[in-house]
Motif scaffolding. Structure first.
Motif, short mmCIF file in Angstrom:
data_model
loop_
_atom_site.label_atom_id
_atom_site.label_comp_id
_atom_site.label_asym_id
_atom_site.label_seq_id
_atom_site.Cartn_x
_atom_site.Cartn_y
_atom_site.Cartn_z
N ILE A 62 2.03 -7.78 -1.37
CA ILE A 62 1.62 -6.42 -1.28
C ILE A 62 3.49 -7.04 -2.71
O ILE A 62 4.38 -7.46 -2.35
CB ILE A 62 2.91 -5.21 -0.38
N THR A 93 -0.50 1.42 -3.72
CA THR A 93 0.27 -0.13 -3.11
C THR A 93 -0.58 -0.82 -4.85
O THR A 93 -1.64 -0.50 -4.56
CB THR A 93 -0.53 -0.63 -1.78
N VAL A 95 -1.05 -4.76 -5.64
CA VAL A 95 -1.43 -6.02 -4.32
C VAL A 95 -1.68 -6.88 -5.47
O VAL A 95 -2.12 -6.43 -6.19
CB VAL A 95 -1.58 -5.88 -3.21
#
Length: 104
Positions: A62, A93, A95
């Motif tokens: 992450i 998010t 990643v």
């Protein structure tokens, strides 16, 4: 080598060191998450059976939280003077794919 993974209701094509934006994931910056592989292509080998895919592990790190583009929403009713404006930015998010490994 690349893989097709399930990431928040969508399918993404990923390879090692790819950075992608997925729906918001629980976890801190720098933590590792595992993504479910739906198809793995390694040279000429294509793996798509569920029993064979269970051996493969796609890991991602992450990088942080990001927001999508702003969406403007207008509510309007004719002849009444009613007008409201709202905005929305979807949380995502970011990643980075760190590995596609086979646990043979």
């Amino acid at each position: 080598m690349y893989a097709i993974v399930r990431a928040g209701g969508r399918q993404e094509k990923v390879a090692v060191d790819d950075v992608l934006t997925v729906d918001k994931l629980a976890g801190d910056v720098g933590s590792t998450v595992k993504l479910q592989a739906l198809l793995v292509v390694d040279g000429d080998d294509v793996v798509s059976k569920a029993a064979d895919l269970a051996r493969y592990e796609v890991t991602a790190e992450i990088l942080g939280a990001v927001k999508g583009p702003k969406i403007n929403i207008m509510h309007y009713r004719n002849k009444t003077g009613y007008k409201r404006r709202m905005g929305h930015r979807q949380p995502y998010t970011e990643v980075k794919i760190t590995g596609i490994k086979s646990g043979k």
